[in-house]
Design an enzyme around this catalytic site. Structure first.
Site: not given
Length: 858
Positions: A135, A274-277, A307-308
């Site tokens: 992202e 973090a990242m929501e993959n 959140h993710e």
């Protein structure tokens, strides 16, 4: 970064022309291990088959790819010359058919900046770990694609990896014939595809839910980290919060989790939280705690997990069309993180953290010259990268909290449910959300959206109290103000609380009413005839987004009784308001520090206490008049030392005060205590010096020249891990030596050899409040270097350097003038670079105003 940008207009034109049927991506990662061959970057083979339609046959477009070289390109069976169609970031596609197949065979580069496919070598055991982070637009560093969120498609990944490795992706994977093959995904955007590969430690669990119709949803759960962190990995707590979150969101969203499995990977040298993959969420590995931390750290991790998870619906299932509406996922996820934290987990005071910590981020961002509406004007990818900020996240979440108060929680959640079902696997704009909220609430959302989503700036709310002859409230009004640069006055749903000092000395609320504040002055009729208050708290219970101000009586009360406010949320709101007043040069920094010294030791909420520590340190470093700075620092270190010994043995408050004492230590006696604690010559009852705390104590000793390189090398031998190496690098850069600073500067500015994590560690050590004179020569060097750094380095590293090396400790008009001169002479510089410089310039100007306020106090 030249040639790598993508404009909104280009994306819209391509989306109008093309639709994507699917991707097949084959990666050969066996080159990740072994000796590196050649002088160029270490590379891996990436073969992409991309099937798409064009609604204007014969038209031209382009695919995105950032790679050192392209071996072959074919379009609809026709071989194209890579030298002619590939320019380093784009592949030209001419004479498109109605149905198309593009095949690209490329050599892509492993990353050391956390952008694309990041490669990390663990110094502890030599193992190699890989993960992707994209992202907003770095999947094109790993495979050829159409890099924009509204060209969604199903993906199939296959990966060849070194023997003994495990590979994960968004879908379930199986190993056969030496190849990991993954199930096809649902239609998703390129930026949330993901691959993680290496000898990771992996733990599994499962989640099951039976729905009212009798069907059962089974979700395989996994959690992974580097082998070196496995002894510290409390996966049980990660799974507990995960299951609580899945229960909560299924209860409220009425849309089953749509992405199959749910893996969570804690990875090294990660730029983000973090990242929501979907199916494979990535987190920074610092969420695995190597030493004792406070409950605020566990709460923070739980909030990020939730959140993710909220993103699986807000962002992954339904995705914004372009980055203008980034808030459609980030604001919602930030709000839902706190909402679910309080509603589903043990962290029932999550809204206090939100009010005290998240909103502080928003208030700062919303007063910068770069402030923007929650729905922003994102012209291109560089704009998008910079808009992952306090407005898009924390202000947006605050606005949603206000929205819940405005339309009601039931109408809000029913709107979310309709939004998911109506736009599943699609892309949306602001109007799509507003339309469902109008349906469920019966309210016209357009005026609310104009005020809260489409204008910038933060309002301040101040109480005006007129007492009658009997000593009761004759009139109580709330005055709303706005900055000249952003004069919008907004409708606020607020609670107004009246507090008084009891006979027992506590400060307690005795009256409260909710009202709608609209316009410059609103009379709160419901509080007329109330007994005279000692404190009026507007925005009690934190329903709206505003800066709270106080009338004279209330401020005088807080000066004497702040620690006696019994309600922890009200107390946190008072602290936040006083800090905003300090930043706004309405309260002298010395007064804020005095309040911290007198009342912070009584603060029950550990997250609030840790925030007060950060604010107090900033007050001394940036907002205290230069002539008083040393004395203020001495008072702070003495106060921290006193509270360290007063805190309960073994308590998290003791740990917080120990860490704070190390940060503000500034006298020989302080350094002697820290050294004796490290050697064991002295002990503080209950204080356990684990490895993380040892490094905390070593940094100030290094920064003041008390310990040398040999001591730091010995500590690294004791902690020969990736974390230990980062700590050592930070401490080495902190030493008070011209040669040390010159070496650190060269590593950061003249070379790109450092990884993203080492860049961060070096910058953190380089800037030391006790070394203003030593760092003074780097102000001129900074302005000479930043445009070149921005042009030559990745945007992530460029941001680290431009923000982290700004001469923020050179608090003078001369530095402000030099900044203005650079801005004036670089009007044509990249807009994103100018924005960063404008922001740090604003921080500097604010600090100078704060110093003047403090100096004027006598």
């Amino acid at each position: 970064m030249p040639g790598e940008n993508l404009s909104r207009d280009e994306a819209r034109e391509r989306a109008a022309l093309l639709s994507v049927d699917g991707y097949e991506v084959s990666l050969d990662l066996r080159s990740a291990v072994g000796e590196d061959e050649g002088a160029g970057p270490r590379t891996f083979r990436s073969v992409t088959t991309l099937r798409f339609r064009c609604n204007e046959p014969g038209a031209s477009s382009f695919a995105d790819l950032i790679a050192p070289s392209v071996t072959a390109v074919s379009l609809n069976g026709r071989d194209l010359d890579p030298g002619e169609v590939f320019d380093g970031s784009r592949i030209t596609l001419e004479d498109l058919a109605a149905d198309n197949e593009l095949v690209v065979d490329a050599q892509c580069a492993y990353s050391r900046t956390g952008e694309g496919l990041h490669r990390f070598v663990d110094p502890q055991d030599g193992e190699v770990y890989l993960y992707t982070q994209y992202e907003p637009a770095d999947s094109r560093r790993v495979f050829a694609n159409f890099e924009q969120p509204d060209l969604k498609a199903p993906f199939r990944f296959e990966v060849r990896a070194p023997e003994g490795w495990t590979v994960w992706s968004n879908g379930v994977g199986e190993l056969g014939d030496g190849v990991w093959r993954f199930a096809e995904t649902k239609p998703i955007s390129t930026y949330i595809t993901c691959v993680v590969a290496g000898p990771y430690h992996y733990v599994t669990d499962s989640y099951s839910r039976t729905f009212p119709d009798g069907t059962t949803l089974e979700i395989p759960l996994g959690a992974l980290c580097r082998k070196g962190l496995a002894p510290h990995f409390d996966s049980d707590d990660v799974f507990l919060v995960t299951k609580q979150g899945l229960d909560f969101f299924h209860d409220h969203f009425d849309y089953p989790y749509p992405f199959g499995k749910y893996d969570q990977a804690f990875v090294p040298e990660y730029n983000l939280g973090a990242m929501e993959n979907p199916g494979l969420v990535t987190f920074r590995e610092e969420f695995i705690f190597r030493g004792k931390v406070t409950q605020a750290s566990y709460e923070g991790r739980a909030n990020v997990i939730l959140h993710e998870m909220a993103h699986m619906w807000f962002g992954d299932l339904v995705t914004m069309e372009w980055w203008d509406d980034l808030w459609l996922k980030e604001s919602f996820a930030d709000f839902m993180g706190a909402f679910s934290l309080v509603g589903a987990t043990r962290f029932v005071n999550g809204w206090i953290t939100f009010a005290n910590r998240r909103k502080a981020w928003a208030y700062r961002a919303d007063q910068l010259p770069s402030t923007h509406p929650v729905t922003a004007d994102i012209r291109d990818l560089q704009d998008a990268k910079l808009n992952f900020d306090g407005i898009t996240y924390a202000k947006g979440a605050s606005v949603l909290k206000q929205l819940v108060a405005y339309v009601g929680q039931d109408a809000f959640l029913e709107g979310a449910r309709r939004y998911f079902k109506r736009h599943a696997y699609g892309n949306t704009r602001l109007g799509d959300l507003l339309s469902v909220l109008e349906e469920t609430s019966g309210r016209d959302m357009s005026a609310w959206a104009r005020s809260w989503l489409q204008t910038a700036g933060v309002n301040s709310l101040t109480p005006q109290v007129l007492l009658g002859p009997e000593g009761r409230v004759e009139e109580l009004a709330v005055v709303q103000e706005a900055a000249e640069s952003h004069p919008e006055l907004r409708p606020h749903r607020v609670a107004v609380g009246l507090y008084r000092v009891t006979d027992g000395g506590t400060l307690e609320r005795y009256a409260r009413t909710e009202t709608d504040v609209d316009g410059a002055r609103t009379v709160v009729a419901e509080l007329a005839r109330a007994e005279a208050p000692d404190l009026v708290l507007v925005n009690d219970d934190d329903l709206t987004y505003c800066k709270i101000r106080f009338d004279a009586t209330s401020l005088a009360t807080l000066r004497e009784h702040l620690g006696s406010v019994t309600d922890p949320l009200a107390r946190a709101l008072c602290w936040s308001a006083l800090w905003n007043m300090t930043r706004d040069a309405l309260l002298p920094a010395r007064d804020f520090v005095d309040l911290v010294l007198r009342f912070a030791g009584r603060e029950s909420e550990i997250g609030v206490l840790q925030m007060l520590h950060a604010w107090a340190e900033s007050a001394v470093t940036h907002y205290t008049a230069p002539g008083r700075r040393d004395a203020a620092g001495r008072l702070l270190s003495e106060g921290a030392r006193r509270e360290l010994y007063a805190a309960g043995p073994g308590s998290e408050h003791q740990l917080a005060w120990a860490r704070f004492f190390a940060r503000v230590a500034d006298a020989d006696a302080d350094f002697e205590l820290l050294r004796n604690l490290l050697t064991g010559a002295v002990a503080v009852e209950g204080l356990d010096l684990d490895q993380e705390l040892r490094w905390v104590f070593l940094e100030p000793l290094a920064a003041h020249g008390v310990v040398d390189e040999k001591v730091l090398a010995e500590e690294l031998a004791r902690d020969d891990t990736a974390s230990g190496k980062r700590h050592q690098v930070r401490c080495l850069a902190a030493r008070p030596s011209e040669a040390v600073k010159a070496q650190a500067w060269a590593q950061l500015v003249e070379s790109d050899a450092l990884s993203n994590a080492m860049v961060e560690a070096t910058i953190s050590g380089f800037e030391q409040g006790s070394q203003r004179e030593l760092l003074a020569p780097y102000a001129e060097k900074y302005f000479a270097a930043i445009e070149r750094v921005w042009a030559d380095r990745s945007i992530q590293i460029g941001m680290h350097v431009v923000q982290g090396l700004f001469p923020s400790l050179q608090l003078s008009q001369e530095t402000l003038d030099a900044t203005d001169a650079w801005l004036e002479s670089h009007r044509e510089a990249a807009p994103a670079l100018r924005r960063l410089v404008l922001e740090v310039r604003d921080d500097l100007a604010r600090a100078l105003r704060g110093q003047a306020c403090d100096a004027a106090a006598g």
